[in-house]
Write an enzyme that holds these catalytic residues in place. Structure first.
Site, PDB file in Angstrom:
ATOM      1  N   GLY A   1       5.276   3.045   0.336  1.00 15.85           N
ATOM      2  CA  GLY A   1       6.691   2.816   0.578  1.00 15.85           C
ATOM      3  C   GLY A   1       7.471   4.101   0.441  1.00 15.85           C
ATOM      4  N   GLY A   2       8.678   4.111   0.965  1.00 15.43           N
ATOM      5  CA  GLY A   2       9.566   5.255   0.893  1.00 15.43           C
ATOM      6  C   GLY A   2      10.980   4.796   0.656  1.00 15.43           C
TER       7      GLY A   2
ATOM      8  CB  ILE B   1      -0.951   0.026   1.218  1.00 14.94           C
ATOM      9  CG1 ILE B   1      -0.170  -0.097   2.535  1.00 14.94           C
ATOM     10  CG2 ILE B   1      -1.997  -1.061   1.102  1.00 14.94           C
ATOM     11  CD1 ILE B   1      -1.045   0.018   3.766  1.00 14.94           C
TER      12      ILE B   1
ATOM     13  CB  VAL C   1       3.772   0.637   4.005  1.00 10.99           C
ATOM     14  CG1 VAL C   1       2.634   0.439   4.990  1.00 10.99           C
ATOM     15  CG2 VAL C   1       4.797   1.601   4.581  1.00 10.99           C
TER      16      VAL C   1
ATOM     17  CG  ASP D   1      10.480  12.395   7.387  1.00  9.12           C
ATOM     18  OD1 ASP D   1      10.609  13.434   6.721  1.00  9.12           O
ATOM     19  OD2 ASP D   1      10.368  11.273   6.859  1.00  9.12           O
TER      20      ASP D   1
END
Length: 723
Positions: free
Chosen positions: A18-19, A16, A24, A133
């Site tokens: 991500g970075g 679903i 994720v 962040d």
């Protein structure tokens, strides 16, 4: 990863998000039967021991947070080289997606979101957790509007090895604080700076600093000033802009002291008395007016230092006066000379004054547009100019109340010092008078309001019970009738009547008529018609059913309720006694007999007849109620074990042709009532005591008897005389 089961309980369903540091996934917790979100560390970081150690430590710290605006962390684990964090799954969108879809957002919505983020940061800071962040990508908005801050502690774990990874640190540079961009230690105030940028972006749709590279953006955080948000979106109240200006100061000491202080400002900035407050001011460290260099003052020497010896020459200028001789002869001339000089000096002063009056210096007109009126007056006064009275006061939709939007002389125009400048100042928007919608329906009032310019999503319906206003009509409204309101921004709440307050219908089944009437009165209801209804299940004179509302249904007070009273069994019902012969397992041995039967009553459910202990063959009467299509069934248990079941047909009972169970005793038993200790036992054949005879055909006169042999009473039926 999809389809993989982590930790023996988390079934991965789909990716679903991500970075730069993690991916994720949505997963299902098999143990607790709920959906969760799982953040999995990217494979390129799994061999960085320092990163993994900080990753675990910070994830565990974040797990200690418990706040409604913080995504809860449920679990932290490792499986082989997979490092993962299990957290709350939020069904909704992240703030970045919402900004892309419909920025700029409404002011009240933006402040509400920022307040919830700030509340979460306050909770985290009190627990010594710095987010580091904060950005729209890490803010989830649930379908119920609840804001959830995620990724607590993750950004804090970034080391030098991740600084070049796309999307991790560099990807967040638009939300860096200046101290973060410098690479120095960051604290709570860095989170507040990032939150200020998020609020700026929600209200304007733009980022305050953009550049061709992450480095250029970081330098702008350190060196450049951002464009004030009100220039991009004039609808932003000054009080809200002040929150952004204060939170985004480059000097951390000029920002909010804490998230709690910023939260208090956010919670009050939309109050009417604050919306048009003055613009917040700060001392600029690089302001030329703050520090000035004054040239040193040097003594003027009246004699040449080389020729007269410097200091000695000064001394002679002071001390060497001529010695007066013949003083008296000089008094009169000196007096006249003094008077003449005084007159000349006075005349010279008058000339200078007149010249000064006629020769006025020119000054440049300063730019005072976009300044509050008081600041504009101060700036013109410093330039030696005067604000002409009266002011021009008009409503200007592009400028907040009390702000200058025009000046009679353009910027840098040269005018005589002391000249007057005409200023035009914006006033509050003239408000319309709201109509009185009392007695109208919600749809009718909505049409009127929309015709006046009120958007449908700002017209709110609030349903309430009322005994005075018919259902569907408006009781009152907010704002009240005749109040001033702005159709372009105001929200209107219409209170709509639902009629009288309802009550939950009580259960009247099984009550008498008087009891039912009293029950209805207790619930503010009225007994209506009373009808009759035959019933097998409810005894005569008691309620079998109610109409038109069942138990628990909401009913308006005063409603009439019809009840049905039982008249007893219907006419076709048949009372029948089934004479059941039973025998002990062995003649003379005590045997416990249990009888269960079902008939037309209780919807055919089993009923207990009772239990008897016998030592000889007996006949037990089982009273039953039969009806068409509702036959009877009798089941016998002997010493706890099922023995036999007998069907009693309605038609057979009516015609007196019900087959009777039979035994085969050695002698005809005598019918007698069942007792705990029977007074007599039937004589059984000594040749075969278990079956009651050798030929197995013995009968019981009149009603028959139950066979106690292996055939369990399934012998042939004979006439009632035993022939």
């Amino acid at each position: 990863m999809i389809g993989h089961e982590l930790g023996g309980r988390y079934q991965v369903i789909e990716r679903i998000g991500g970075g730069g540091m993690a991916l994720v996934y949505r997963a299902h917790d098999i143990l607790l039967n709920r959906n969760v979100a799982i953040k999995v560390l990217r494979s390129q970081f799994v061999h960085d021991e320092e990163f993994i150690r900080r990753f675990r430590r910070e994830a565990q710290s974040a797990a200690s947070l418990s706040h409604p605006n913080v995504v809860s962390i449920y679990d932290v684990g490792q499986e082989d080289e997979i490092h993962y964090i299990v957290m709350e799954y939020v069904e909704g969108k992240n703030l970045n997606e919402i900004i892309k879809e419909r920025a700029p957002l409404q002011v009240d919505e933006s402040v509400r979101i920022a307040s919830q983020i700030c509340d979460a940061l306050d909770h985290a800071h009190q627990n010594q957790i710095i987010h580091r962040d904060i950005k729209p990508h890490n803010i989830m908005i649930g379908r119920n509007g609840r804001v959830k801050v995620t990724d607590f502690g993750i950004a804090r774990a970034v080391t030098s090895t991740t600084i070049t990874q796309t999307g991790s640190v560099v990807g967040s540079v638009h939300y860096f604080s200046p101290e973060h961009a410098k690479g120095v230690s960051t604290g709570e105030k860095s989170d507040l700076y990032s939150l200020g940028i998020v609020l700026y972006q929600m209200l304007t749709g733009n980022l305050p600093f953009l550049g061709e590279s992450p480095i250029s953006v970081a330098l702008k955080h350190l060196q450049e000033e951002f464009e004030e948000p009100k220039k991009l979106n004039p609808l932003i109240p000054q009080s809200v802009e002040n929150v952004i200006l204060r939170s985004m100061r480059k000097n951390p000491d000029e920002r909010y002291v804490s998230a709690k202080e910023m939260l208090q400002d956010l919670e009050t900035c939309l109050l009417p008395e604050r919306r048009s407050e003055s613009k917040v001011g700060f001392h600029d460290d690089y302001d030329e007016d703050k520090t000035r260099i004054i040239p040193a003052i040097k003594p003027i020497q009246r004699g040449s230092g080389i020729r007269n010896g410097g200091g000695e020459g000064m001394k002679r200028d002071v001390d060497d006066y001529p010695v007066a001789k013949g003083k008296k002869q000089w008094v009169r001339p000196a007096l006249w000379i003094g008077v003449t000089l005084l007159l000349l000096a006075s005349m010279f002063s008058v000339v200078l004054y007149v010249k000064a009056m006629l020769d006025v210096p020119e000054v440049a007109v300063p730019y005072v547009i976009n300044l509050p009126l008081e600041d504009a007056k101060l700036k013109l006064d410093e330039a030696g100019l005067i604000v002409e009275d009266p002011l021009i006061k008009e409503y200007n939709p592009d400028y907040p109340e009390g702000v200058v939007f025009n000046q009679s002389k353009p910027k840098d125009t040269m005018v005589k010092k002391g000249s007057s400048i005409v200023l035009s100042v914006s006033i509050a928007k003239p408000l319309s008078k709201i109509d009185d919608f009392t007695g109208m329906t919600f749809d009718e009032a909505t049409k009127v309001l929309m015709a006046q310019g009120v958007e449908q999503n700002r017209i709110i319906q609030d349903n309430r019970n009322s005994s005075d206003t018919p259902a569907g009509e408006i009781i009152t409204q907010d704002p009240l009738p005749g109040s001033g309101f702005d159709p372009e921004t105001a929200s209107v709440t219409l209170i709509v009547s639902e009629g009288e307050e309802s009550v939950d219908m009580p259960d009247l089944t099984g009550l008498t008529q008087d009891e039912a009437a009293a029950k209805l009165e207790e619930f503010k209801l009225v007994l209506g018609d009373v009808k009759e209804d035959a019933s097998f299940a409810v005894e005569k004179g008691k309620v079998t059913k109610q109409w038109p509302y069942d138990k628990g249904t909401p009913v308006a007070p005063g409603t009439k309720i019809t009840i049905y009273l039982s008249t007893g069994y219907p006419p076709e019902a048949l009372d029948y006694t089934f004479n059941l012969p039973v025998a002990p397992s062995q003649d003379g041995k005590k045997t416990k007999i249990r009888i269960v039967f079902a008939d037309a009553r209780n919807n055919g459910e089993n009923q207990e007849w009772g239990t008897r202990t016998i030592a000889n063959t007996q006949v037990l009467p089982v009273k039953m109620v039969l009806a068409p299509n509702k036959d009877g069934v009798v089941s016998v248990y002997r010493d706890g074990e099922f023995f036999e079941t007998y069907l009693v047909s309605y038609m057979d009972a009516k015609n007196n042709t019900v087959p009777m169970p039979q035994l085969e005793p050695t002698a005809e038993p005598t019918q007698q009532p069942a007792t705990e200790e029977p007074t007599a036992e039937p004589a059984l054949s000594p040749d075969n005591p278990d079956t009651g005879g050798t030929d197995g055909n013995s009968n019981v006169n009149q009603t028959g008897a139950l066979n106690n042999g292996k055939d369990k009473g399934k012998g042939k039926s004979k006439d009632n005389n035993g022939d």
